[in-house]
Scaffold this active site. Structure first.
Site, mmCIF file in Angstrom:
data_model
loop_
_atom_site.group_PDB
_atom_site.id
_atom_site.type_symbol
_atom_site.label_atom_id
_atom_site.label_comp_id
_atom_site.label_asym_id
_atom_site.label_seq_id
_atom_site.Cartn_x
_atom_site.Cartn_y
_atom_site.Cartn_z
ATOM 1 N N ALA A 170 30.622 36.826 53.964
ATOM 2 C CA ALA A 170 29.842 37.664 53.218
ATOM 3 C C ALA A 170 30.200 38.860 52.636
ATOM 4 C CB ALA A 170 28.379 37.799 53.952
ATOM 5 N N LYS A 196 30.670 35.010 59.103
ATOM 6 C CA LYS A 196 31.423 36.278 59.274
ATOM 7 C C LYS A 196 30.916 37.169 58.094
ATOM 8 C CE LYS A 196 34.947 38.358 57.265
ATOM 9 N NZ LYS A 196 34.341 39.480 57.295
ATOM 10 N N CYS A 304 25.896 42.411 42.039
ATOM 11 C CA CYS A 304 26.616 41.629 41.126
ATOM 12 C C CYS A 304 25.994 41.349 39.761
ATOM 13 C CB CYS A 304 27.205 40.355 41.945
ATOM 14 S SG CYS A 304 25.802 39.158 42.320
HETATM 15 P P1 NAD Z 1 35.249 41.816 49.300
HETATM 16 O O1 NAD Z 1 35.786 40.814 48.449
HETATM 17 O O2 NAD Z 1 35.976 42.996 49.604
HETATM 18 O O3 NAD Z 1 34.709 41.301 50.869
HETATM 19 C C1 NAD Z 1 34.051 40.042 51.066
HETATM 20 C C2 NAD Z 1 34.311 39.278 52.254
HETATM 21 O O4 NAD Z 1 35.710 38.850 52.018
HETATM 22 C C3 NAD Z 1 34.035 40.311 53.306
HETATM 23 O O5 NAD Z 1 33.557 39.528 54.441
HETATM 24 C C4 NAD Z 1 35.733 40.785 53.587
HETATM 25 O O6 NAD Z 1 35.919 40.854 55.075
HETATM 26 C C5 NAD Z 1 36.629 39.670 53.010
HETATM 27 N N1 NAD Z 1 37.680 40.062 52.629
HETATM 28 C C6 NAD Z 1 37.971 41.073 51.777
HETATM 29 N N2 NAD Z 1 38.896 41.140 51.069
HETATM 30 C C7 NAD Z 1 39.639 40.133 51.448
HETATM 31 C C8 NAD Z 1 41.211 39.562 51.107
HETATM 32 N N3 NAD Z 1 41.926 40.230 50.560
HETATM 33 N N4 NAD Z 1 41.195 38.255 51.785
HETATM 34 C C9 NAD Z 1 40.421 37.633 52.575
HETATM 35 N N5 NAD Z 1 39.518 38.363 52.934
HETATM 36 C C10 NAD Z 1 38.795 39.307 52.373
HETATM 37 O O7 NAD Z 1 33.663 42.188 48.554
HETATM 38 P P2 NAD Z 1 32.922 43.389 48.617
HETATM 39 O O8 NAD Z 1 33.476 44.710 48.185
HETATM 40 O O9 NAD Z 1 32.356 43.271 49.893
HETATM 41 O O10 NAD Z 1 31.413 43.074 47.758
HETATM 42 C C11 NAD Z 1 31.735 43.481 46.338
HETATM 43 C C12 NAD Z 1 32.183 42.347 45.405
HETATM 44 O O11 NAD Z 1 31.216 41.099 45.549
HETATM 45 C C13 NAD Z 1 31.931 42.620 43.970
HETATM 46 O O12 NAD Z 1 32.928 42.057 43.392
HETATM 47 C C14 NAD Z 1 30.809 41.844 43.527
HETATM 48 O O13 NAD Z 1 30.682 41.631 42.068
HETATM 49 C C15 NAD Z 1 30.810 40.451 44.370
HETATM 50 N N6 NAD Z 1 29.653 39.833 44.572
HETATM 51 C C16 NAD Z 1 29.425 39.006 43.830
HETATM 52 C C17 NAD Z 1 27.951 38.184 44.159
HETATM 53 C C18 NAD Z 1 27.766 36.681 43.211
HETATM 54 O O14 NAD Z 1 26.937 36.094 43.645
HETATM 55 N N7 NAD Z 1 28.440 36.531 42.209
HETATM 56 C C19 NAD Z 1 27.100 38.572 44.759
HETATM 57 C C20 NAD Z 1 27.215 39.862 45.662
HETATM 58 C C21 NAD Z 1 28.576 40.516 45.573
#
Ligand code: NAD
Length: 519
Positions: A170, A196, A304
């Protein structure tokens, strides 16, 4: 578990019930029905975004702990998947009531770790609660299909069955809603679940897990690990995990989709966005401007489905000065302060990134109509605040248009015709959400048919579908073929078994072997 509390200190106290009792509370793991302290030597700080004070720490779970969690899911799967569907339904009926009764407490914890305003945090819980409520209809949602008499004495029918251990990864921006898109639907279908949560906002998921346990979910049906890349890689690679639900950025989402799929797992990956609001000159001006301001700057633009891009068509461009004045009037403050409209960004790094994207707009020729970079929030000088910002005269080649800003920044483009606006949107790589503001039905119909975006609002600025539908972001905003929640969510978390059976009367004996393909 849950008791009311009035301020941040008390919120922390509540969070500590799932944390340990050291001076800086540490978030526990949830393994096999127990909240346990991690043995790791690697910890990450959790900050209050309004002050940047450390309010907790979260472990990067060790390999042994992650294995223990997935093994617990595997052990629990057999009996959980065989538990009657009515019993599973009852657990989630109790769960939705417990969440409903404690929305305010959950919201306070969200505001503490994530920063959004309390009212918005309640909305975060509420939209997740709706998915739990929908999951309670599982006795209808999981029905199979039957076709009698496909030939003489022969019937075909299907069962929907769970697939095994599923996992959810998430993001930080909806600490309640997005985890609640994942494990409740997965579990009510009979799967066990490894979550997670985002390492920045783990507290809410821990409380939700305790409430699920209190609702009667057996040990091992939900396990929770914490961490970053190593935890994500573990989920992508472990052979017992059959499906991954991911929500977050494109960088992580593409990676998880590729790695998980290569390992033979189902993956649904909801990712970034650049949502356009199209303002037609015939729109109701008052409603449109208010909706645009709310959808651009609510949650400090960290949704988002935020409307982060406006296209003013024809004479509607004359409304821009009024849009700026309404945006200026929003109150920037810590999320738990009365009257706050716009809270802080999640981290100092996010603030720096957003500010540099604003500057890139200025450098590339956009007009800074409202600048929130120097906002002063009294008493919260160390917080990650950026006030509402509007960049005008933006063109599609500018960095501030091409990149997802994920902050309280509205970029404004102008178009002479609806066709021009549609073509701009269809050329943007993202396809999450969009909205059109108009009083003309034919214009709205043309727009909804021609725009290539998953979720479309007509005079609705943030058209996040209710859970009887699915969350249908498309193109660069989604990888996979089965969306989150609704009918598609049930499909994602189940597999189909098809039975063809023949019961002949005794006198209708098969007299010779049929070696040709049965027709
Ligand atoms: P993020 O990608 O940084 O993190 C999301 C999850 O991925 C976390 O649990 C994190 O630990 C893991 N993660 C982060 N970087 C990673 C990597 N390089 N490799 C593997 N795992 C990794 O996202 P965020 O900053 O927490 O959330 C914001 C983003 O989420 C924005 O881009 C937003 O548009 C998007 N979002 C999309 C939706 C949708 O339904 N389309 C909904 C909410 C948020």
């Amino acid at each position: 578990l849950l008791r009311t509390f009035a301020n941040k200190k008390a919120a922390l106290q509540l969070g500590r019930m799932c944390y340990s009792s050291s001076s800086v509370p540490t978030t526990k793991l949830f393994i096999d029905g127990k909240f346990v302290e991690s043995n790791t030597s690697e910890w990450l700080d959790i900050h209050d975004p309004a002050t940047n004070e450390v309010v907790g720490r979260v472990p990067k779970a060790t390999q042994e702990e992650m294995l223990a969690a997935v093994n617990s899911c595997s052990r629990a799967f057999h009996s959980w998947s065989e538990t009657s569907i009515l019993s599973r339904q009852q657990i989630f009926l109790r769960y939705q009531q417990l969440i409903k009764d404690n929305i305010k407490e959950l919201a306070k914890l969200i505001t503490l770790e994530q920063g959004k305003t309390l009212a918005d945090a309640e909305g975060d819980v509420f939209r997740g609660l709706q998915v739990v409520e929908h999951a309670c209809s599982i006795t209808s949602l999981m029905l199979g299909e039957t076709l009698p008499s496909i030939t003489k004495d022969m019937d075909t029918y299907t069962y929907r069955l769970p697939i095994g251990v599923c996992a959810g990864i998430a993001p930080f921006n909806f600490p309640a809603m997005i985890p609640l898109w994942m494990y409740p639907l997965g579990m009510v279908c009979g799967n066990t679940y490894l979550m997670k949560p985002s390492e920045r906002v783990p507290g809410c998921t821990m409380l939700l897990a305790k409430m699920l346990q209190d609702s009667g979910a057996p040990d091992g049906t939900l396990n929770i690990i914490h961490g970053q890349h190593a935890a994500v890689n573990f989920i992508c690679d472990h052979p017992a995990i059959k499906a991954i639900s991911f929500v977050g950025s494109n960088q992580a989402g593409e990676y998880i989709y590729e790695r998980g799929s290569k390992n033979g797992k189902r993956v649904q990956s909801n990712m970034g966005a650049k949502n356009h609001g199209v303002v037609m000159p015939d729109a109701n001006k008052e409603n449109t401007l208010n909706q645009l301001v709310g959808a651009a700057f609510g949650a400090a633009g960290q949704r988002c489905m935020a409307l982060s891009t406006a296209i003013f068509v024809g004479e509607s461009r004359e409304w821009l000065p009024e849009l700026v004045e309404r945006s200026r009037s929003l109150r920037v403050n810590a999320g738990d302060q009365p009257g706050a409209d716009v809270g802080p960004l999640i981290s100092p790094e996010a603030k720096t990134r957003v500010e540099s994207l604003i500057q890139s707009g200025v450098d590339e020729g956009a007009k800074l109509l409202l600048d929130g970079r120097k906002v002063n929030v009294k008493g919260y000088e160390n917080g990650n605040f950026v006030g509402p910002t509007i960049l005008g005269n933006v063109t599609s080649n500018m960095t501030c248009y091409r990149e997802e800003i994920f902050g309280p920044v509205l970029v404004v483009l102008e178009a002479d015709t609806l066709d021009e606006a549609i073509s701009l949107i269809n050329n943007n790589p993202y396809g999450n959400g969009t909205a059109i503001f108009t009083t003309n039905g034919a214009t709205a119909r043309k727009y909804t048919h021609e725009v290539d975006v998953g979720q479309i609002g007509v005079n609705v600025p943030i058209p996040v579908p209710l859970p009887m539908f699915s969350f249908t972001g498309s193109r660069g905003s989604f990888r996979g073929d089965t969306n989150f929640y609704g009918k598609q969510g049930i499909q994602f978390y189940t597999q189909i078994k098809t039975v063809t059976s023949q019961w002949k009367a005794e006198d209708a004996t098969v007299t010779s072997p049929a070696v040709t393909m049965p027709t």
